[in-house]
Design a protein around this motif. Structure first.
Motif, PDB file in Angstrom:
ATOM      1  N   GLY A  53     -19.187  18.000  -2.103  1.00  0.00           N
ATOM      2  CA  GLY A  53     -20.088  17.113  -2.675  1.00  0.00           C
ATOM      3  C   GLY A  53     -19.731  15.636  -2.288  1.00  0.00           C
ATOM      4  N   GLU A  54     -20.332  14.775  -2.754  1.00  0.00           N
ATOM      5  CA  GLU A  54     -20.307  13.314  -2.478  1.00  0.00           C
ATOM      6  C   GLU A  54     -18.606  12.759  -2.859  1.00  0.00           C
ATOM      7  OE1 GLU A  54     -22.009  10.653  -6.015  1.00  0.00           O
ATOM      8  OE2 GLU A  54     -23.655  12.146  -4.849  1.00  0.00           O
ATOM      9  N   ILE A  55     -18.373  11.734  -2.376  1.00  0.00           N
ATOM     10  CA  ILE A  55     -17.021  10.874  -2.728  1.00  0.00           C
ATOM     11  C   ILE A  55     -17.323  10.454  -3.899  1.00  0.00           C
ATOM     12  CG2 ILE A  55     -15.262   9.619  -1.716  1.00  0.00           C
ATOM     13  CD1 ILE A  55     -16.067  10.218   1.006  1.00  0.00           C
ATOM     14  N   ARG A  56     -16.254  10.531  -4.801  1.00  0.00           N
ATOM     15  CA  ARG A  56     -16.324   9.942  -5.874  1.00  0.00           C
ATOM     16  C   ARG A  56     -15.418   8.520  -5.941  1.00  0.00           C
ATOM     17  NH1 ARG A  56     -16.841  14.917  -6.442  1.00  0.00           N
ATOM     18  NH2 ARG A  56     -18.519  15.995  -7.784  1.00  0.00           N
ATOM     19  N   GLU A  57     -15.868   7.599  -6.709  1.00  0.00           N
ATOM     20  CA  GLU A  57     -15.013   6.542  -6.746  1.00  0.00           C
ATOM     21  C   GLU A  57     -13.559   6.633  -7.167  1.00  0.00           C
ATOM     22  OE1 GLU A  57     -14.805   2.337  -9.096  1.00  0.00           O
ATOM     23  OE2 GLU A  57     -16.679   3.374  -9.277  1.00  0.00           O
ATOM     24  N   ASP A  58     -13.487   7.459  -8.032  1.00  0.00           N
ATOM     25  CA  ASP A  58     -11.898   7.856  -8.405  1.00  0.00           C
ATOM     26  C   ASP A  58     -11.137   8.292  -7.446  1.00  0.00           C
ATOM     27  OD1 ASP A  58     -12.081   6.913 -10.978  1.00  0.00           O
ATOM     28  OD2 ASP A  58     -12.886   8.831 -11.637  1.00  0.00           O
ATOM     29  N   GLU A  59     -11.880   9.254  -6.398  1.00  0.00           N
ATOM     30  CA  GLU A  59     -11.003   9.556  -5.145  1.00  0.00           C
ATOM     31  C   GLU A  59     -10.512   8.407  -4.207  1.00  0.00           C
ATOM     32  OE1 GLU A  59     -12.693  13.351  -3.436  1.00  0.00           O
ATOM     33  OE2 GLU A  59     -14.057  13.146  -5.087  1.00  0.00           O
ATOM     34  N   LEU A  60     -11.618   7.408  -4.037  1.00  0.00           N
ATOM     35  CA  LEU A  60     -11.346   6.574  -3.298  1.00  0.00           C
ATOM     36  C   LEU A  60     -10.025   5.535  -3.920  1.00  0.00           C
ATOM     37  CD1 LEU A  60     -14.872   5.256  -2.327  1.00  0.00           C
ATOM     38  CD2 LEU A  60     -13.334   6.420  -0.929  1.00  0.00           C
ATOM     39  N   VAL A  61     -10.286   5.201  -5.120  1.00  0.00           N
ATOM     40  CA  VAL A  61      -9.091   4.518  -5.944  1.00  0.00           C
ATOM     41  C   VAL A  61      -7.756   5.386  -5.536  1.00  0.00           C
ATOM     42  CG1 VAL A  61      -8.212   3.842  -8.113  1.00  0.00           C
ATOM     43  CG2 VAL A  61     -10.504   3.524  -7.555  1.00  0.00           C
ATOM     44  N   ALA A  62      -7.724   6.699  -5.807  1.00  0.00           N
ATOM     45  CA  ALA A  62      -6.538   7.784  -5.630  1.00  0.00           C
ATOM     46  C   ALA A  62      -6.038   7.465  -4.126  1.00  0.00           C
ATOM     47  CB  ALA A  62      -6.800   9.100  -6.009  1.00  0.00           C
ATOM     48  N   SER A  63      -6.997   7.280  -3.186  1.00  0.00           N
ATOM     49  CA  SER A  63      -6.477   7.178  -2.123  1.00  0.00           C
ATOM     50  C   SER A  63      -6.006   5.931  -1.523  1.00  0.00           C
ATOM     51  CB  SER A  63      -7.697   7.608  -0.851  1.00  0.00           C
ATOM     52  OG  SER A  63      -7.192   7.347   0.379  1.00  0.00           O
ATOM     53  N   ASP A  64      -6.496   4.750  -2.131  1.00  0.00           N
ATOM     54  CA  ASP A  64      -5.953   3.523  -1.903  1.00  0.00           C
ATOM     55  C   ASP A  64      -4.594   3.337  -2.496  1.00  0.00           C
ATOM     56  OD1 ASP A  64      -8.276   2.922  -0.546  1.00  0.00           O
ATOM     57  OD2 ASP A  64      -9.272   1.705  -2.108  1.00  0.00           O
ATOM     58  N   GLU A  65      -4.580   3.904  -3.706  1.00  0.00           N
ATOM     59  CA  GLU A  65      -3.285   3.750  -4.279  1.00  0.00           C
ATOM     60  C   GLU A  65      -2.062   4.558  -3.761  1.00  0.00           C
ATOM     61  OE1 GLU A  65      -2.536   1.590  -6.663  1.00  0.00           O
ATOM     62  OE2 GLU A  65      -4.536   1.084  -7.130  1.00  0.00           O
ATOM     63  N   VAL A  66      -2.457   5.761  -3.483  1.00  0.00           N
ATOM     64  CA  VAL A  66      -1.516   6.368  -2.689  1.00  0.00           C
ATOM     65  C   VAL A  66      -1.160   5.878  -1.408  1.00  0.00           C
ATOM     66  CG1 VAL A  66      -0.827   8.444  -1.258  1.00  0.00           C
ATOM     67  CG2 VAL A  66      -2.292   8.681  -3.677  1.00  0.00           C
ATOM     68  N   ALA A  67      -1.923   4.918  -0.640  1.00  0.00           N
ATOM     69  CA  ALA A  67      -1.532   4.662   0.645  1.00  0.00           C
ATOM     70  C   ALA A  67      -0.760   3.150   0.054  1.00  0.00           C
ATOM     71  CB  ALA A  67      -2.751   3.827   1.103  1.00  0.00           C
ATOM     72  N   ALA A  68      -0.994   2.353  -0.795  1.00  0.00           N
ATOM     73  CA  ALA A  68      -0.169   1.613  -1.449  1.00  0.00           C
ATOM     74  C   ALA A  68       1.189   1.900  -1.903  1.00  0.00           C
ATOM     75  CB  ALA A  68      -0.657   0.750  -2.496  1.00  0.00           C
ATOM     76  N   ALA A  69       1.110   3.079  -2.533  1.00  0.00           N
ATOM     77  CA  ALA A  69       2.384   3.744  -2.955  1.00  0.00           C
ATOM     78  C   ALA A  69       3.270   4.075  -1.777  1.00  0.00           C
ATOM     79  CB  ALA A  69       2.355   4.935  -3.835  1.00  0.00           C
ATOM     80  N   ILE A  70       2.593   4.595  -0.751  1.00  0.00           N
ATOM     81  CA  ILE A  70       3.723   4.959   0.594  1.00  0.00           C
ATOM     82  C   ILE A  70       4.202   3.510   1.054  1.00  0.00           C
ATOM     83  CG2 ILE A  70       3.232   5.430   2.891  1.00  0.00           C
ATOM     84  CD1 ILE A  70       0.993   7.503   1.807  1.00  0.00           C
ATOM     85  N   HIS A  71       3.133   2.468   1.222  1.00  0.00           N
ATOM     86  CA  HIS A  71       3.740   1.142   1.895  1.00  0.00           C
ATOM     87  C   HIS A  71       5.218   0.668   0.788  1.00  0.00           C
ATOM     88  CE1 HIS A  71       3.741  -2.700   3.661  1.00  0.00           C
ATOM     89  NE2 HIS A  71       3.744  -3.138   2.460  1.00  0.00           N
ATOM     90  N   SER A  72       4.876   0.794  -0.524  1.00  0.00           N
ATOM     91  CA  SER A  72       6.046   0.221  -1.427  1.00  0.00           C
ATOM     92  C   SER A  72       7.167   1.240  -1.234  1.00  0.00           C
ATOM     93  CB  SER A  72       5.647   0.251  -2.811  1.00  0.00           C
ATOM     94  OG  SER A  72       4.492  -0.705  -2.983  1.00  0.00           O
ATOM     95  N   ALA A  73       7.004   2.528  -1.205  1.00  0.00           N
ATOM     96  CA  ALA A  73       8.408   3.627  -0.927  1.00  0.00           C
ATOM     97  C   ALA A  73       8.923   3.246   0.323  1.00  0.00           C
ATOM     98  CB  ALA A  73       7.546   4.991  -1.464  1.00  0.00           C
ATOM     99  N   ALA A  74       8.079   3.027   1.116  1.00  0.00           N
ATOM    100  CA  ALA A  74       8.758   2.846   2.673  1.00  0.00           C
ATOM    101  C   ALA A  74       9.545   1.637   2.410  1.00  0.00           C
ATOM    102  CB  ALA A  74       7.611   2.748   3.653  1.00  0.00           C
ATOM    103  N   GLY A  75       9.004   0.665   2.027  1.00  0.00           N
ATOM    104  CA  GLY A  75       9.855  -0.788   1.822  1.00  0.00           C
ATOM    105  C   GLY A  75      11.257  -0.500   0.954  1.00  0.00           C
ATOM    106  N   ALA A  76      11.148   0.255  -0.295  1.00  0.00           N
ATOM    107  CA  ALA A  76      12.173   0.699  -0.657  1.00  0.00           C
ATOM    108  C   ALA A  76      13.248   1.540   0.029  1.00  0.00           C
ATOM    109  CB  ALA A  76      11.885   1.334  -2.076  1.00  0.00           C
ATOM    110  N   ALA A  77      12.613   2.383   0.808  1.00  0.00           N
ATOM    111  CA  ALA A  77      13.403   3.201   1.630  1.00  0.00           C
ATOM    112  C   ALA A  77      14.184   2.261   2.746  1.00  0.00           C
ATOM    113  CB  ALA A  77      12.722   4.379   2.248  1.00  0.00           C
ATOM    114  N   SER A  78      13.383   1.530   3.364  1.00  0.00           N
ATOM    115  CA  SER A  78      13.958   0.639   4.168  1.00  0.00           C
ATOM    116  C   SER A  78      15.116  -0.299   3.715  1.00  0.00           C
ATOM    117  CB  SER A  78      12.964  -0.313   4.808  1.00  0.00           C
ATOM    118  OG  SER A  78      13.263  -1.105   5.970  1.00  0.00           O
ATOM    119  N   ALA A  79      14.645  -0.861   2.643  1.00  0.00           N
ATOM    120  CA  ALA A  79      15.800  -1.885   1.909  1.00  0.00           C
ATOM    121  C   ALA A  79      17.030  -1.087   1.616  1.00  0.00           C
ATOM    122  CB  ALA A  79      15.259  -2.269   0.570  1.00  0.00           C
ATOM    123  N   ASP A  80      16.881   0.292   1.385  1.00  0.00           N
ATOM    124  CA  ASP A  80      17.713   1.141   0.898  1.00  0.00           C
ATOM    125  C   ASP A  80      18.603   1.862   2.114  1.00  0.00           C
ATOM    126  OD1 ASP A  80      19.523   1.862  -1.171  1.00  0.00           O
ATOM    127  OD2 ASP A  80      18.577   3.958  -1.395  1.00  0.00           O
ATOM    128  N   GLY A  81      18.403   1.367   3.403  1.00  0.00           N
ATOM    129  CA  GLY A  81      18.709   2.053   4.578  1.00  0.00           C
ATOM    130  C   GLY A  81      18.567   3.538   4.848  1.00  0.00           C
TER     131      GLY A  81
END
Length: 156
Positions: A53-81
């Protein structure tokens, strides 16, 4: 006495190499496992089928938050070597209830990996931010599942 000195001389390089290995980056790959789970969750959220069906707003929010989590986790991983080029398979088994359920399980597994103790102060802020983003993605994905259930119930 000579035997003790020789034993100490032989043990010293072993002790030094053991201590050096304890400081090597990448010994605790929880950030890398979390990144694998987050990427798999992102894929589950973003790859809709026509019958979804149609894309729901919660799915868009979840996708955006996962992308931000990936960015933050990659930053933590990089800082941790950690080696960001290593991509192990996701930790969580995929749910059979659908893509959003699979994403929720993957997000829970990623959160568990991210919540492990961090002794590197440079990585702690990124770790906390990644956990907050995963929590927000989890809530949005759970709301999306609830919306789908309500829609299915109204059709019956």
């Amino acid at each position: 006495m000579k035997t003790t000195v020789r034993a100490a001389a032989l043990a010293l390089p072993l002790l030094v190499s053991t201590l050096a290995m304890a400081q090597l980056p990448g010994r605790h790959p929880h950030y890398i496992h979390a990144l694998s789970d987050l990427r798999a969750a992102q894929w589950q959220i973003d790859h809709r089928r026509p019958e979804d069906g149609e894309i729901r707003e919660d799915e868009l929010v979840a996708s955006d938050e996962v992308a931000a989590a990936i960015h933050s986790a990659a930053g933590a991983a990089s800082a941790d070597g950690k080696d960001l080029g290593w991509n192990p398979p996701p930790d969580a088994p995929l749910a059979w209830d659908g893509r959003l359920h699979a994403a929720i399980e993957l997000l829970r597994a990623a959160r568990a990996d991210l919540a492990l103790p961090e002794d590197d102060p440079m990585a702690r802020n990124q770790q906390k931010l990644a956990i907050l983003r995963v929590d927000a993605a989890l809530h949005a994905a759970e709301r999306a599942v609830g919306a789908v259930r309500r829609l299915d119930d109204s059709r019956e």
